[in-house]
Design a protein around this motif. Structure first.
Motif, short mmCIF file in Angstrom:
data_model
loop_
_atom_site.label_atom_id
_atom_site.label_comp_id
_atom_site.label_asym_id
_atom_site.label_seq_id
_atom_site.Cartn_x
_atom_site.Cartn_y
_atom_site.Cartn_z
N GLU A 1 0.82 -1.21 0.00
CA GLU A 1 0.00 0.00 0.00
C GLU A 1 0.86 1.27 0.00
O GLU A 1 0.51 2.25 0.66
N ASN B 1 7.19 4.53 -0.19
CA ASN B 1 7.25 5.14 -1.53
C ASN B 1 8.02 6.46 -1.54
O ASN B 1 8.79 6.73 -2.47
N TRP C 1 10.18 -0.85 -9.29
CA TRP C 1 10.93 0.38 -9.01
C TRP C 1 12.31 0.29 -9.66
O TRP C 1 12.79 1.23 -10.30
N TRP D 1 6.42 7.02 -7.88
CA TRP D 1 5.98 5.93 -7.03
C TRP D 1 5.35 4.84 -7.87
O TRP D 1 5.05 5.04 -9.04
N THR E 1 2.61 10.44 -3.40
CA THR E 1 3.28 9.27 -2.81
C THR E 1 2.65 7.93 -3.18
O THR E 1 3.25 6.88 -2.96
N GLY E 2 1.42 7.97 -3.65
CA GLY E 2 0.73 6.72 -3.97
C GLY E 2 0.13 6.01 -2.77
O GLY E 2 -0.39 4.91 -2.89
N VAL E 3 0.20 6.63 -1.61
CA VAL E 3 -0.34 6.01 -0.40
C VAL E 3 -1.84 6.28 -0.32
O VAL E 3 -2.29 7.38 -0.65
#
Lengths: 414, 399
Positions: free
Chosen positions: A67, A71, A106, B147, B194-196
């Motif tokens: 989740e 990141n 990544w 991200w 951030t992609g969160v």
């Protein structure tokens, strides 16, 4: 950025020059020597911290979690790795080893960005390093495939020379491409085709080679090639009205017991029935073998010997909901009904023990009325991480065929 | 006004107007309309083409344009598990950068679709690509990774064996990610930086290929998302469901909002005013079912291209049929409207250019000769059409 060793050589050369031109003890000499030493030290330490930076950054990228955890740090780390340029290319490829699928994506993007920057600066990629990376079979297979593609752009001849060695590679991409190239060359050579057939892991490629072999008069067994079990002990149906059967454990889940009977769906008594399927890729039609049932559970077991302790992948294809057990341990479950069948759509990761093993598969049917929702069946194989079958010896296949226990209706029991 | 201020004002007014972006599925306002003019009318595979660039894979997603960059997604490989985001120079068609990620989710889909089905979304700072595998990646305009998320890895029971195609949108610093499916079905807002997850709301477990919309009501933004049984709205900040409107909605063709008007494709299509708690139906029509293609509302007319190749045009106020014209279908791409024209691309890559009028008038039929499933983009006087093999820039003055 040059290496510490080269700077060591530089400082030594400048000192020699200085001692030639200046007298020992000359203040200028002393100042110059100190300056050189300080300068060299700063550059050496910079070289060290650059290396540590990349290493730390790669560690950060590899630490990304579920989740989006990590990141933000990974983005900074990725920028750091990319800005390090070419020296970071091989370390980034090396970082694939043991990384999660998320981390690998990544790393992929970072490699791509590094390569773009080098290309924009008209700097060639390091063919020798890439070649060495590809050649080292212990490197991550996906990273090796990326490195090979890069090598092919800078030294196509070297890549071409390596390719024939990949037909049994751990990288499925390298393997497939190598087999494709060989097929173009050896389509008329039966022995070569057999070698390629044994090597391939892709269904479409296997079918293509099988067809070529058949044209040469040699029939191969695709079901056996992929390691599908074809003889099973089946038991059921058990009740799954309102879908309760998916979560509920029935006694048959403990595995095959010859002659054992159980209370089944609708007040019946059911036992184990040994079946052998001749359908392509080992598809077992439970409706055919046990009778058509809706809202029902069936168990299928197979016993086999492994010649060693080893990791394995139990791969199942089914339109029904499934649980996969290996030696009593649940490896996988998926509650999904009639969303298509695909080869290897469900995979349980486990460990085989040397000697006797048992897989139990629970296959659950729901009660949808649509024509396309009536299938109740599965196929199953056990393989290594490349999808290659393992050398297992089915004991179910050699068991005496047990007499099926006919379901007894409640009326008869009275 | 002081002399200095006047000079400043003149400088500002003389700054070049930037080209109109097409930053998401169906354009800047997500309704398939562009305000651009002097757009091309006639072209072929050999004429009227500013550039054509081969793509590394196939795709059904639409191209998008932000500034001088065209972004397009593709997928490739024997398992369709190589996912590509390509950034091209909008003027020249040269590839600026390309990023490839490996699929982490299922690649099963209908034969007409593929993993590059959702359309990406971008702004000046970033481009966001969602693939049907549940792989979601963000890059800056230079291609540096911002991200990445494996939604299938995070939520392993995501299943849609027909293939997913709903496109993400940007709103209020959030990326809205629609993931309706028969397993772990949800709509999520993730932090665009951030992609969160900011929020993740469970949705009905059902297949759905519609893309969400965003609108502002009473000063607050809400996400509007159509599915099989209802049209629902979610508060942008919290994900709280603010209203639901029961309707037999389409699960492929997407709704659109223009001002206060809303079109909800379904059985029947509903047109009306979008109030604070849902649509107020003005009219409905069973003649506007389209199958895959989303209907267009342009210059007060609704255009719907159905799978039989019939284009139906109705009066947007009354719902009365103005005309039905048979052109060559079938259609997956949504029609787009601009410059007094309606562009309708069929799956064979032929674009019918209609005059936007109450009577049918075909201005041109243009054949690119390549399978085309994605809707075109319009930017800087040009049309961008992605086919199965390439992306094509169509211009009135190609050179």
């Amino acid at each position: 950025m040059t290496s510490p060793r080269n700077f060591g050589n530089w400082t030594f050369a400048i000192r020699i020059l200085a001692t030639t031109l200046l007298a020992p003890g000359d203040p200028t000499m002393i100042r110059l020597t100190s300056l050189i030493a300080a300068f060299a030290a700063s550059l050496i330490s910079t070289g060290d911290s650059l290396g540590n930076d990349v290493t730390d950054s790669l560690r950060t990228i590899r630490s990304v979690g579920r989740e989006g955890q990590g990141n933000e740090a990974a983005a900074k780390a990725s920028r750091n790795v990319i800005s390090a340029g070419l020296p970071a290319l091989i370390p980034t490829l090396e970082a694939f080893a043991g990384s999660s699928a998320t981390a690998k994506n990544w790393l992929r993007s970072s490699v791509s960005a590094i390569v773009d920057a080098e290309s924009a600066a008209a700097r060639p990629l390091p063919a020798d390093s890439l070649s060495a990376f590809v050649s080292k079979k212990s490197n991550d297979p996906e990273a090796r495939a990326i490195a090979f593609k890069l090598l092919a752009t800078v030294k196509p001849d070297a890549a071409q020379a390596m390719q024939p060695t990949f037909i049994d590679d751990a990288s499925l991409e390298l393997r497939r491409d190598a087999i494709s190239v060989r097929l173009k060359k050896d389509a008329e050579n039966t022995d070569a085709l057999m070698t390629l057939f044994e090597a391939t892991r892709d269904l479409d490629q296997a079918e293509q080679i099988a067809k070529l072999l058949e044209q040469k008069g040699k029939k191969v067994d695709l079901t056996a090639h992929f390691g599908y079990f074809t003889t099973w002990n089946l038991c059921g149906p058990f009740d799954s009205t309102k879908g309760v059967g998916f979560a509920q454990s029935f006694p048959a889940e403990q595995g095959y017991v010859a002659g054992k009977k159980y209370p089944g769906k609708g007040g019946t008594t059911v036992g184990w029935k040994t079946v052998t399927t001749k359908a392509a890729y080992g598809m077992v039609d439970i409706n055919k073998e046990l009778g058509k049932s809706m809202d029902a559970v069936a168990y299928a077991t197979v016993q086999f010997d492994s010649d060693s302790d080893r990791p394995c992948e139990v791969r199942v294809g089914s339109k029904n909901a499934v649980h996969i057990y290996l030696n009593g341990k649940k490896l996988f479950e998926r509650e999904a009904y009639h969303h298509g069948y695909n080869m290897d759509q469900h995979v349980g990761f486990g460990v085989l023990k040397k000697g006797a093993n048992e897989v139990v598969l629970k296959v659950v049917q729901n009660n949808q009325k649509e024509n396309w929702a009536q299938d109740w069946g599965f196929n199953l194989r056990i393989c290594d991480e490349t999808g290659g079958k393992l050398p297992l010896k089915s004991k179910t296949a050699s068991q005496p065929v047990s007499s099926p226990v006919e379901p007894v209706s409640p009326e008869v029991k009275k | 006004m002081s002399r200095l201020a006047a000079i400043g004002l003149m400088l500002v007014l003389s700054l070049p107007v930037s080209a109109a972006d097409w930053p998401q599925f169906r354009g800047p306002t997500a309704n398939g309309i562009s305000t651009e003019t002097n757009l091309p009318v006639k072209w072929s595979a050999k004429e009227g083409i500013a550039w054509k660039t081969a793509m590394p894979g196939k795709g059904v997603s639409s191209p998008i344009v932000v500034g001088e960059t065209v972004y397009v997604t593709c997928s490739s490989g024997p398992r369709d598990d190589r996912l590509h985001l390509v950034a091209l120079d909008a003027a020249k068609g040269t590839i600026r950068w390309q990023r490839t990620i490996a699929a982490t989710g299922s690649t099963t889909c209908h034969p007409t679709s593929c993993m590059a089905a959702p359309t990406p979304v971008a702004n000046a700072n970033a481009v966001y690509a969602l693939f049907a595998t549940g792989d979601l990646a963000a890059f800056d305009p230079q291609g540096n990774p911002l991200w990445y998320r494996s939604l299938s890895g995070d939520y392993p029971t995501i299943i849609n064996q027909v293939g997913m195609a709903s496109s993400p949108i940007l709103a209020g610093g959030l990326l809205i990610v629609p993931m309706d499916n028969v397993g772990d079905s949800f709509i999520a807002a993730v932090d665009a930086k951030t992609g969160v997850n900011k929020w993740k709301i469970a949705r009905p477990k059902d297949m759905n290929w519609v893309s969400p919309l965003v609108r502002t009501v009473n000063g607050k933004e809400e996400i509007i998302f159509q599915a099989g049984k209802e049209l629902a709205a979610y508060d942008l900040a919290t994900g709280t469901k603010t209203w639901a409107f029961p309707h037999e909605s389409a699960s492929i063709a997407s709704p659109l909002i223009e001002g206060e008007k809303i079109l909800v494709p379904g059985r029947p299509l509903l047109a009306g005013k979008l109030g604070t708690s849902g649509p107020q139906s003005a009219w409905t029509s069973t003649k506007l079912s389209t199958g895959n293609s989303s209907p267009l509302l342009y210059q007060n007319r609704v255009y719907a291209a159905n799978s039989s190749g019939v284009v139906t045009c109705v009066d947007a106020e009354k719902g009365s049929v103005l005309f039905q014209e048979r052109i060559k279908g079938p259609f997956s791409a949504a029609p787009v409207g601009a410059d007094g024209k309606v562009y309708i691309v069929n799956e064979a890559g032929q674009t019918t250019v209609l005059k936007a009028a109450s009577e049918p008038e075909i201005l041109a039929t243009n054949d690119l000769g390549e399978r085309t499933m994605g809707s075109p983009a319009i930017s800087n006087g040009r049309l961008f059409i992605r086919t199965d093999k390439s992306i094509v820039c169509v211009a009135s003055n190609p050179k």
